[in-house]
Write a protein that holds these residues in place. Structure first.
Motif, short mmCIF file in Angstrom:
data_model
loop_
_atom_site.label_atom_id
_atom_site.label_comp_id
_atom_site.label_asym_id
_atom_site.label_seq_id
_atom_site.Cartn_x
_atom_site.Cartn_y
_atom_site.Cartn_z
N ASP A 80 0.85 -1.17 0.00
CA ASP A 80 0.00 0.00 0.00
C ASP A 80 0.90 1.24 0.00
O ASP A 80 2.05 1.19 0.46
CB ASP A 80 -0.88 -0.03 1.26
N ALA A 81 0.39 2.35 -0.49
CA ALA A 81 1.16 3.60 -0.49
C ALA A 81 1.63 3.94 0.92
O ALA A 81 2.75 4.41 1.11
CB ALA A 81 0.33 4.74 -1.07
N SER A 82 0.79 3.68 1.92
CA SER A 82 1.16 4.00 3.31
C SER A 82 2.39 3.19 3.74
O SER A 82 3.23 3.68 4.51
CB SER A 82 0.00 3.73 4.27
N LEU B 154 3.34 -2.76 -6.60
CA LEU B 154 2.62 -1.53 -6.28
C LEU B 154 1.70 -1.20 -7.45
O LEU B 154 2.13 -1.21 -8.61
CB LEU B 154 3.62 -0.39 -6.06
N SER B 155 0.45 -0.92 -7.15
CA SER B 155 -0.49 -0.50 -8.18
C SER B 155 -0.08 0.88 -8.69
O SER B 155 0.45 1.70 -7.94
CB SER B 155 -1.90 -0.42 -7.58
N PRO C 19 -0.04 -2.04 -13.74
CA PRO C 19 -1.03 -1.14 -14.33
C PRO C 19 -2.43 -1.39 -13.77
O PRO C 19 -2.80 -2.52 -13.47
CB PRO C 19 -1.00 -1.48 -15.82
N PHE C 20 -3.18 -0.32 -13.64
CA PHE C 20 -4.56 -0.39 -13.17
C PHE C 20 -5.44 -0.60 -14.40
O PHE C 20 -5.66 0.31 -15.19
CB PHE C 20 -4.91 0.92 -12.45
N ASP C 21 -5.93 -1.82 -14.57
CA ASP C 21 -6.67 -2.17 -15.78
C ASP C 21 -8.19 -2.16 -15.56
O ASP C 21 -8.66 -1.83 -14.47
CB ASP C 21 -6.20 -3.52 -16.33
#
Length: 130
Positions: A8-10, A36-37, A71-73
């Motif tokens: 997660d970004a956090s 990481l997304s 990648p966010f698909d």
């Protein structure tokens, strides 16, 4: 090689700021297991720029993390959108839901610093930093 882990970004930000639990992220990064997304990558980039880092420095930091950026698909977008109703009470952001969706679809654990994720019933193994 051991199993990959979605970050997660956090978790990435906690690692970069040497916060409590950053060792868990360090281990994943050193072993080349971090995913990481792109949505969470955008969050990290934005937070680093907001903190005053120059764009070239942020690019260098992101490159040095050696994360697999996923990648966010369309499928992730659909599943992330479906999570909105079931996670609204907990207050998950788009980035949170994108991270959970990536972990769910890849059947991988996720590392986060967001304690409220413990209240989720998504079928994703959540590893807390703190």
């Amino acid at each position: 090689m051991t199993k990959q882990v979605v970050l997660d970004a956090s978790a990435v930000l906690a690692y970069l700021q040497d916060e409590t639990g950053h060792e868990k992220v360090h281990e994943v990064l050193v072993e080349g297991r971090g995913i990481l997304s792109t949505v969470n990558a955008a969050e990290v980039v934005g937070k680093l720029l907001e903190a005053g880092l120059a764009e070239l420095s942020v690019k260098s930091v992101m490159d040095n993390l050696e994360l697999q950026i996923e990648p966010f698909d369309d499928k992730q977008a659909w599943e992330t959108g479906k999570l909105r109703l079931s996670t609204r009470e907990i207050g998950l952001s788009l980035g949170d839901r994108a991270c959970l969706t990536l972990a769910y679809l890849k059947k991988l654990p996720v590392i986060t610093a967001d304690k409220h994720w413990d209240k989720l019933a998504t079928g994703v193994k959540v590893i807390q930093l703190r």
